[in-house]
Design an enzyme around this catalytic site. Structure first.
Site, PDB file in Angstrom:
ATOM      1  CD  GLU A  48      -1.340  -2.270   2.184  1.00  0.00           C
ATOM      2  OE1 GLU A  48      -2.155  -2.906   2.870  1.00  0.00           O
ATOM      3  OE2 GLU A  48      -0.117  -2.535   2.171  1.00  0.00           O
ATOM      4  CB  CYS A  76      -0.691  -3.386   8.959  1.00  0.00           C
ATOM      5  SG  CYS A  76       0.454  -2.239   8.147  1.00  0.00           S
ATOM      6  CB  CYS A  79      -1.022  -0.074   5.049  1.00  0.00           C
ATOM      7  SG  CYS A  79       0.644  -0.727   4.759  1.00  0.00           S
TER       8      CYS A  79
END
Length: 143
Positions: A48, A76, A79
């Site tokens: 990302e 996560c 990101c």
């Protein structure tokens, strides 16, 4: 989402965890990325972030308010935070991540009402395929 799966497969070939991301604006591919944490010796080089950096360079701006971020695995905290800070308009992801996912599983940073930006989330697109790719990768690594 198919293009994100291609980036994930490329990451696997490079020995990276197979996660891929693409950024789309008005139906047009703007940027793409795959995990590069090992190859670049950069713990922040998640798919990302790689894609968001490329899109921001192309746009000449740190904010990407009209784009959709497609990613094979639920983002996560890092990101999800990068997507919020980039002002991504929409997030679409494949496999959920109950251990680190911050778009609905472990937490929901991208829709936290305390933040100044939130985005709609569409989970589960090609979830089976994305999940199987990750499972196969980790099965192979355990051998």
């Amino acid at each position: 989402m198919g293009r994100a799966m291609e980036r994930a497969r490329e990451a696997w070939v490079l020995g990276e965890v197979p996660v891929g991301a693409v950024i789309v604006l008005n139906g047009q591919l703007v940027a793409e990325g795959g995990n590069r944490t090992l190859g670049w010796n950069d713990p922040t080089a998640h798919a990302e972030v790689v894609a968001l950096r490329a899109a921001a360079r192309q746009a000449g701006a740190a904010r990407l308010p009209d784009v959709t971020l497609y990613v094979t695995l639920e983002p996560c905290a890092q990101c999800a935070g990068a997507a919020v800070l980039s002002r991504v308009a929409r997030l679409v992801y494949g496999a959920s991540d109950p251990k680190t996912g911050m778009a609905g599983s472990l937490g929901n940073l991208v829709q936290d009402p305390r933040l100044n930006h939130r985005m709609p989330v569409t989970p589960g697109v090609l979830a089976h395929e994305a999940g199987e790719l990750l499972r196969a990768f980790f099965r192979e690594r355990r051998r």
